[in-house]
Design an enzyme around this catalytic site. Structure first.
Site, PDB file in Angstrom:
ATOM      1  N   CYS A 316      -0.844   3.234  -3.175  1.00 39.54           N
ATOM      2  CA  CYS A 316       0.233   2.590  -3.037  1.00 39.54           C
ATOM      3  C   CYS A 316       0.931   4.732  -3.645  1.00 39.54           C
ATOM      4  CB  CYS A 316       0.676   1.359  -4.234  1.00 39.54           C
ATOM      5  SG  CYS A 316      -1.162   1.744  -5.773  1.00 39.54           S
TER       6      CYS A 316
HETATM    7  C1  UN1 Z   1      -3.352   2.569  -4.889  1.00 40.20           C
HETATM    8  O1  UN1 Z   1      -3.750   2.814  -4.266  1.00 40.20           O
HETATM    9  O2  UN1 Z   1      -3.649   1.013  -5.400  1.00 40.20           O
HETATM   10  O3  UN1 Z   1      -3.597   7.974  -7.949  1.00 40.20           O
HETATM   11  C2  UN1 Z   1      -4.490   3.230  -6.180  1.00 40.20           C
HETATM   12  C3  UN1 Z   1      -3.552   8.231  -6.072  1.00 40.20           C
HETATM   13  C4  UN1 Z   1      -5.669   6.789  -6.543  1.00 40.20           C
HETATM   14  C5  UN1 Z   1      -5.302   5.859  -6.721  1.00 40.20           C
HETATM   15  C6  UN1 Z   1      -4.988   4.800  -5.910  1.00 40.20           C
HETATM   16  N1  UN1 Z   1      -6.248   7.630  -7.671  1.00 40.20           N
HETATM   17  O4  UN1 Z   1      -3.322   7.966  -5.321  1.00 40.20           O
END
Ligand code: UN1
Length: 551
Positions: A316
């Site tokens: 995300c």
């Molecule tokens: C996600 O994609 O839901 O900061 C979490 C980051 C990772 C966590 C992503 N440590 O990209």
């Protein structure tokens, strides 16, 4: 071949009492019969329904068969969580923390096997799976000691012989729903603080990662977690997850914590809102990364490339809109495209060192290809990427037999403008949409122009620009001379605008999401003293000031 590590997890965590099903898995790894875990017991679906989980890098490799949970299974899990709540809430917080610490230590002990299992189930590279599992370990270690704090306050009363206190109290039964892309880190971000605060949980595993979720839930129990504190139900599509959300309307759930799409998050927020039930919603992102002329271009290219294509763009926090200042556009693009063209892709368990593996599952692949079509229909110029990788149509850096898995080309679209749908909408997968900025103000404007506000980044060596970006961007997270990804387990994680409802995961901030403040006043005077009314008035001495001079 890569057999030893996944086999270890079978032996240590899963095999005890578990049935191996007949399989002709090409890698010789076992296919197991998986279960829900309700009140510590391994259970099947009440109507016998099941679904399978397969390896997206080698689709004929079936990891296991899992219960397709019914409404009554979800209700059984909620009843178990409800029954376990009073006992768990009354367990001293340091004891709860100790069990959480044990979970972290067991994860460390079995880390290699869990990492290999994560890669087998969702196709992430071994290095990235190790990152996700480490994030779960870090979370356990952080919250082990939080069990020895969980501080409240003493507050001075306005009345004599009266004491005021605040306490953190647990909310009750928490429904946990996470996506499969960080199948170890994200559910731990939610459940570890939840149980540390004294709540109990019903965890609906992601449909594409039931085996890893099952292994983690077994580890949690092995660490000393009492039965019923975490109950695991598996399911697919709008099945078990929807039953869990529907149970909010029936008064059976006190909290929902969800990571996934903005559309589903809004639906959950509505259900929780009408019941006055707390919701933590971590949703989509269209994360911008701005590159300014003073930036170290090599670093900027590397950061943008990783943010866009690492994890096959399935974080995300992955890069959405790459915003490049016009003065360095051509030199940046030349370096960037050289990297994109040489991207290595394949099954990381057989080809260590690839940048990314397959899509998380066939479903993610299907949605991604719809996103690529949407970019084309938006009017953006398509300069790289040919959809799904096949043996006939593969990039030079692809390793292995493409027909075995569900792999995608990296995709690049340029000439993107803010009115285009592909600028506004998240596309979960290996694609970047590139926009040219006239100057810093235009770059900042573009960075704020999507409906999302999760992560963001800027590459610049002008300190004032970095400051103006940091203060002008509307996002939950910002990287300065860094990519859009890479949150750490003790910093607040979450977004604003369409990326969430303002709740945060991780660090001390997440505790707010799983507890409420209880204010207690203790009257020691032996009589009724009325706040505001029985307070001694303090005489103000007449000052020797001529106030009439002010008018
Ligand atoms: C996600 O994609 O839901 O900061 C979490 C980051 C990772 C966590 C992503 N440590 O990209």
């Amino acid at each position: 071949m890569n057999g030893t590590a996944p086999e270890q997890v079978m032996t240590h965590v899963l095999e005890v009492g578990l049935e191996h099903l007949e399989s002709d898995n090409p890698n010789g790894l076992p296919k197991i019969k998986g279960y829900n875990i309700i009140n510590g017991q391994l259970t099947e679906s009440s109507d016998g329904g099941t679904f399978e989980t397969t390896n997206p890098a080698w689709q004929t490799d079936c990891l296991g068969v899992f219960p397709l949970s019914t409404k009554s299974d979800v209700h059984d899990a909620l009843a178990a969580a409800g029954a376990a709540f009073p006992g768990w809430a009354a367990t001293p917080a340091p004891t709860r923390g100790q069990i959480i610490g044990n979970m972290g230590r067991l994860l460390m002990e079995h880390k290699d096997s869990i990492v290999a299992l994560e890669t087998r189930e969702i196709g992430k590279t071994l290095k990235e799976s190790a990152g996700s599992v480490q994030e779960a370990i870090d979370t356990c270690l952080f919250f082990q000691s939080e069990g020895r704090r969980l501080y409240g306050q003493t507050v001075n009363s306005e009345l004599p012989n009266k004491e005021l206190f605040t306490y953190r109290r647990p909310l009750g039964v928490c429904g946990i729903i996470n996506a499969c892309n960080f199948p170890a880190a994200v559910p731990f971000w939610k459940m570890i603080p939840a149980i540390m605060c004294g709540n109990t949980c019903v965890w609906k595993s992601p449909q594409d990662a039931p085996l890893l979720s099952f292994a983690l839930a077994r580890i949690m129990h092995e660490a000393g977690l009492p039965d019923g504190v975490i109950n695991l139900v598996h399911g697919k599509g709008s099945g078990a997850g929807q039953h869990l959300v529907d149970a909010v309307d029936e008064g059976l759930v006190n909290k929902i914590s969800f990571t996934g799409s903005t559309a589903v998050g809004k639906m959950i927020g509505e259900v929780c809102g009408r019941n006055l039930v707390s919701a933590s919603l971590e949703l989509g992102g269209k994360n911008p990364l701005v590159v300014m002329p003073t930036a170290n271009l090599e670093n900027a290219v590397e950061g943008a490339y990783w943010a866009a294509f690492g994890t096959a763009g399935q974080r995300c926090t992955s890069l959405g809109n790459l915003i490049i200042h016009k003065d360095i556009y051509d030199s940046f693009m030349e370096m960037f495209m050289a990297k994109v063209e040489s991207t290595t892709i394949g099954d990381s368990s057989r080809h260590p060192g690839v940048l990314y593996g397959p899509m998380l599952s066939e479903k993610y692949a299907k949605d991604f290809l719809i996103g690529v079509e949407m970019c084309k229909a938006s009017g953006a110029t398509h300069i790289f990427g040919k959809g799904r990788i096949t043996n006939e149509k593969k990039p030079s850096g692809f390793l292995g037999d493409a027909s075995e898995g569900v792999y995608m080309w990296p995709h690049v679209f340029v000439d993107v403008t803010e009115d285009m749908e592909c600028f506004q909408e998240e596309i979960f997968g290996p694609v970047v949409t590139i926009v040219k900025a006239d100057d810093f103000d235009h770059g900042l404007h573009l960075a704020n122009a999507s409906p999302y506000g999760l992560s963001s980044a800027i590459y610049t060596n002008d300190r004032l620009e970095a400051y103006r970006y940091k203060t002008g961007i509307k996002a939950g997270m910002t990287g300065i001379n860094n990519s859009t990804t890479g949150a750490e387990a003790h910093l607040p994680f979450g977004g604003v605008k369409g990326s969430g409802n303002g709740t945060r995961e991780s660090g001390i901030w997440v505790i707010e999401a799983y507890s409420y403040w209880h204010a207690v006043n203790d009257e020691l005077s032996g009589k009724l003293q009325l706040a505001q009314m029985d307070v001694d008035e303090v005489e103000i001495e007449e000052a020797d000031v001529d106030y009439s001079a002010l008018s």
